[in-house]
Write an enzyme that holds these catalytic residues in place. Structure first.
Site, PDB file in Angstrom:
ATOM      1  N   GLU A  29      -5.194 -15.015  16.884  1.00 21.59           N
ATOM      2  CA  GLU A  29      -5.614 -14.726  15.828  1.00 21.59           C
ATOM      3  C   GLU A  29      -6.979 -14.796  15.497  1.00 21.59           C
ATOM      4  O   GLU A  29      -7.511 -16.013  15.726  1.00 21.59           O
ATOM      5  CB  GLU A  29      -4.652 -15.481  14.636  1.00 21.59           C
ATOM      6  CG  GLU A  29      -5.302 -15.268  13.231  1.00 21.59           C
ATOM      7  CD  GLU A  29      -5.197 -13.887  12.731  1.00 21.59           C
ATOM      8  OE1 GLU A  29      -4.209 -13.393  12.643  1.00 21.59           O
ATOM      9  OE2 GLU A  29      -6.302 -13.500  12.187  1.00 21.59           O
ATOM     10  N   LEU A  67      -4.321 -19.005   9.654  1.00 18.91           N
ATOM     11  CA  LEU A  67      -3.174 -18.179  10.157  1.00 18.91           C
ATOM     12  C   LEU A  67      -2.521 -17.529   8.642  1.00 18.91           C
ATOM     13  O   LEU A  67      -3.183 -17.929   7.668  1.00 18.91           O
ATOM     14  CB  LEU A  67      -2.126 -19.173  10.813  1.00 18.91           C
ATOM     15  CG  LEU A  67      -2.419 -19.431  12.294  1.00 18.91           C
ATOM     16  CD1 LEU A  67      -1.461 -20.560  12.770  1.00 18.91           C
ATOM     17  CD2 LEU A  67      -2.445 -18.597  13.134  1.00 18.91           C
ATOM     18  N   GLY A 127      -1.199  -5.886  12.228  1.00 15.24           N
ATOM     19  CA  GLY A 127      -1.242  -5.559  10.540  1.00 15.24           C
ATOM     20  C   GLY A 127      -1.866  -4.298  10.001  1.00 15.24           C
ATOM     21  O   GLY A 127      -2.044  -3.168  10.740  1.00 15.24           O
ATOM     22  N   GLY A 161      -5.895   4.800  -7.997  1.00 20.92           N
ATOM     23  CA  GLY A 161      -4.533   4.721  -7.475  1.00 20.92           C
ATOM     24  C   GLY A 161      -3.604   3.653  -8.373  1.00 20.92           C
ATOM     25  O   GLY A 161      -3.940   2.291  -8.443  1.00 20.92           O
ATOM     26  N   GLY A 204      -0.711   2.473  -7.788  1.00 20.18           N
ATOM     27  CA  GLY A 204       0.547   1.869  -6.808  1.00 20.18           C
ATOM     28  C   GLY A 204       0.615   0.364  -7.196  1.00 20.18           C
ATOM     29  O   GLY A 204       0.119   0.023  -8.202  1.00 20.18           O
ATOM     30  N   LEU A 264      -1.709  -1.688 -10.042  1.00 22.57           N
ATOM     31  CA  LEU A 264      -1.102  -2.274 -11.222  1.00 22.57           C
ATOM     32  C   LEU A 264      -1.301  -3.841 -11.244  1.00 22.57           C
ATOM     33  O   LEU A 264      -1.498  -4.338 -12.306  1.00 22.57           O
ATOM     34  CB  LEU A 264       0.218  -1.740 -11.285  1.00 22.57           C
ATOM     35  CG  LEU A 264       0.394  -0.237 -11.532  1.00 22.57           C
ATOM     36  CD1 LEU A 264       1.545   0.318 -11.615  1.00 22.57           C
ATOM     37  CD2 LEU A 264      -0.458   0.282 -12.638  1.00 22.57           C
ATOM     38  N   GLU A 265      -0.968  -4.423  -9.946  1.00 23.45           N
ATOM     39  CA  GLU A 265      -1.122  -5.992 -10.101  1.00 23.45           C
ATOM     40  C   GLU A 265      -2.655  -6.460 -10.616  1.00 23.45           C
ATOM     41  O   GLU A 265      -2.625  -7.175 -11.147  1.00 23.45           O
ATOM     42  CB  GLU A 265      -0.800  -6.613  -8.776  1.00 23.45           C
ATOM     43  CG  GLU A 265       0.893  -6.410  -8.601  1.00 23.45           C
ATOM     44  CD  GLU A 265       1.252  -7.246  -7.207  1.00 23.45           C
ATOM     45  OE1 GLU A 265       2.575  -7.197  -7.094  1.00 23.45           O
ATOM     46  OE2 GLU A 265       0.562  -7.719  -6.371  1.00 23.45           O
ATOM     47  N   VAL A 290     -10.223  11.155  -8.639  1.00 23.20           N
ATOM     48  CA  VAL A 290     -11.556  10.968  -8.573  1.00 23.20           C
ATOM     49  C   VAL A 290     -12.275  11.856  -7.798  1.00 23.20           C
ATOM     50  O   VAL A 290     -11.745  11.856  -6.638  1.00 23.20           O
ATOM     51  CB  VAL A 290     -11.849   9.455  -8.374  1.00 23.20           C
ATOM     52  CG1 VAL A 290     -13.381   9.289  -8.558  1.00 23.20           C
ATOM     53  CG2 VAL A 290     -11.319   8.503  -9.536  1.00 23.20           C
ATOM     54  N   HIS A 296      26.582 -18.054 -18.125  1.00 26.80           N
ATOM     55  CA  HIS A 296      26.085 -17.630 -19.208  1.00 26.80           C
ATOM     56  C   HIS A 296      25.139 -18.688 -19.908  1.00 26.80           C
ATOM     57  O   HIS A 296      25.809 -19.859 -19.796  1.00 26.80           O
ATOM     58  CB  HIS A 296      27.062 -17.115 -20.334  1.00 26.80           C
ATOM     59  CG  HIS A 296      26.811 -16.954 -21.699  1.00 26.80           C
ATOM     60  ND1 HIS A 296      26.160 -15.699 -21.983  1.00 26.80           N
ATOM     61  CD2 HIS A 296      26.776 -17.750 -22.810  1.00 26.80           C
ATOM     62  CE1 HIS A 296      25.954 -15.645 -23.369  1.00 26.80           C
ATOM     63  NE2 HIS A 296      26.190 -16.980 -23.847  1.00 26.80           N
TER      64      HIS A 296
END
Ligand code: FAD
Ligand code: NAI
Length: 471
Positions: free
Chosen positions: A36, A41, A148, A184, A186, A190-191, A242, A450
């Site tokens: 890596e 990590l 990745g 975008g 997606g 949005l987050e 855009v 409940h």
């Protein structure tokens, strides 16, 4: 370079796919090295993805709630301020704690973390260009590629991570922009739009398609979600693209155009976030030397056991097919090792949940209504609104609904879609139902405590074949 060292398994990439595979293989007693290049990590997810974004989402939600949603609960608060530096510090502390935890697990299972960049020398040999200088050659019986993904660039806008940012920049802005434009609508869009809007930015999301949420989200749920986010102050321009951006002025100026042939307009912003998707990352691997190719979307091609045309070289996580999600990468890490150690592995690609961590959360598993319809399957739908759920009402947090899609003949659960409080936790029940091939009646006849939000899941399942009790 010195003579090659022998390993049972060499993994290139220490993200979720790679580190989970390393731990699973270490537990099975294999001699493992994980290469890596990052100084921690955990890959994208832990360093610049899932974890830091959830820290900012959680804490900005708390802030927003204290500002706007306390009085009616009888809580009177004084002067509320946001300290961005401390917000970022809390995020960094979460990230560091978790990435160090993985380094600890590596030690515990005798896994060697080779700090450097991996590339192929031949089919069995990987060279690591070490961060500290020099190189090492590792010869392995098995090799996993787990390198990745990276952000897909938006043509014509040069990212500087200050004014034109990707998700990585959006996790580390030093001050709240006055106006933010997000390209975008997606999950990332949005987050991150939610985070900065809660902190006071005026956010506009420009989305190419006629709906928000990215691939997979049920259209009815996407509509509901859009309404809720609009009430929170987010602005949306759907069916819009855009075209060009000019970053030379004090404000960034963007020309946007309707995809349906409407007139063009200009929008100014202090900060532009590009969030139009991610693409597999294979650069520097020297794949040519071993004759491995990627498909038209940059993905490494594999069979159902994650094998490339060299059967001892396997590929897992974002760099190959399937949704780019951490838990999918994790499942593949485990399964790929099990193919080596046991001869069989298991990932059910039809039962991988998705969660968008806005407020409220949006979560789903299985098929969306538009997919079932397009496939010509006869289906039934059952829904239940949180406004009729006792716990949600008591918590004064009752926006959203649960939706079940079932096979009309067999009552088998085909998809579960939730927008509402704790949707990301509630979806686990839907995932289990899809995984076990449950019917809606199985879910609805299971006793749910409940008062809990999970009763909304039970009643939505009931609504596919009978009447819900509370609605
Ligand atoms: P990665 O995590 O990208 O790891 C690959 C690693 O390989 C990297 O650390 C890289 O440095 C290393 N590497 C690459 N090439 C080499 C080389 N040649 N030599 C050595 N090392 C190399 N998913 C979720 O499920 N839930 C979420 O909430 C979520 N939130 C996200 C938020 C953001 C902002 C982003 C960007 C992503 C988010 N994701 C989320 C997606 C998730 O991060 C990815 O699906 C996941 O990280 C994929 O894991 P991976 O191991 O395949 O790849
Ligand atoms: P995405 O694929 O989710 O969404 C991209 C959106 O951009 C789509 O709606 C698409 O129609 C739109 N788009 C594409 N080109 C455009 C253009 N030129 N103009 C306007 N809109 C355009 O990709 P996103 O949000 O970048 O996220 C990448 C991936 O990261 C996700 O697919 C997901 O796998 C992962 N992720 C997961 C999270 C989670 O699980 N909570 C959080 C963040 C990321």
């Amino acid at each position: 370079a010195s003579e090659a060292e022998e390993k049972d398994l060499v993994i290139i990439g220490g993200g979720v796919a790679g580190y989970v595979a390393a731990i699973k293989a270490g537990q099975a007693g294999l001699k493992v090295a994980c290469i890596e290049k990052r100084d921690a990590l955990g890959g994208t997810c832990l360093n610049v993805g899932c974890i830091p974004s959830k820290s900012l989402l959680n804490n900005t939600h708390l802030y927003h709630q204290i500002l706007h949603d306390t009085k009616n609960r009888g809580i009177e608060v004084g002067d509320v301020k946001m300290n961005i530096q401390q917000l970022m510090k809390a995020k960094d502390t979460s990230v560091t704690g978790l990435t160090k935890g993985i380094a600890f697990l590596f030690k515990k299972h005798n896994i060697e973390w080779v700090k450097g960049s991996g590339s192929f020398v031949d089919e069995h040999t990987v060279k690591a260009d070490l961060v500290e200088g020099g190189e090492r050659l590792l010869r392995a019986k098995n090799i996993f590629i787990a390198t990745g993904s990276e952000v897909s660039p938006f043509p014509g806008l040069q990212v500087d991570e200050k004014r034109v940012i990707t998700s990585t920049g959006a996790l580390a802005l030093e001050q709240v922009p006055k106006k933010m434009l997000v390209i975008g609508g997606g999950i990332i869009g949005l987050e991150m739009a939610s985070v900065w809007s809660r902190l006071g930015a005026e956010v506009t999301v420009v989305e190419f398609l006629g709906r928000i949420g990215g691939p997979g989200m049920d259209e009815e749920i996407a509509k509901q979600t859009q309404k809720i986010l609009q009430k929170q102050g987010l602005k949306f321009k759907l069916n819009t693209k855009v075209v060009t951006g000019d970053t030379t002025g004090e404000l960034i100026s963007l020309n946007v155009e309707s995809t349906k042939g409407g007139k063009a307009e200009t929008i100014d912003a202090d900060v532009v976030l590009t969030a139009i998707g991610r693409r597999p990352y294979t650069s520097g691997l020297n794949l040519e030397s071993i004759g491995l190719e990627t498909d038209d979307r940059g993905r490494l091609v594999i069979d159902h056991e994650y094998r490339t045309k060299h059967p001892h070289i396997r590929v897992i996580g974002d760099v190959t097919f399937g949704p780019m999600l951490a838990h999918k990468a994790e499942e593949e890490g485990v399964a790929a090792v099990e193919y080596i150690t046991k001869g069989h592995g298991h990932v059910n690609y039809g039962a991988i949940p998705s969660v968008m961590y806005t407020y409220p959360e949006v979560a789903w598993v299985g098929q969306a209504e538009q997919d079932v319809k397009a496939a010509g399957i006869k289906y039934k739908v059952g829904t239940f609104p949180f406004s009729a759920n006792s716990r949600a009402k008591t918590n004064l947090d009752s926006e959203g609904l649960v939706k079940f899609i079932a096979d009309a003949e067999t009552d088998r659960v085909l998809g579960v879609h939730i927008v509402g409080p704790a949707a990301g936790e509630l979806i686990a029940e839907g995932t289990l139902a899809v995984e076990y091939g449950a019917s809606c009646e199985d879910v609805a006849r299971t006793c749910h405590a409940h008062p809990t939000l999970s009763e909304a899941v039970k009643e939505a399942a009931m609504a596919t074949y009978d009447k819900a009790i509370h609605f």
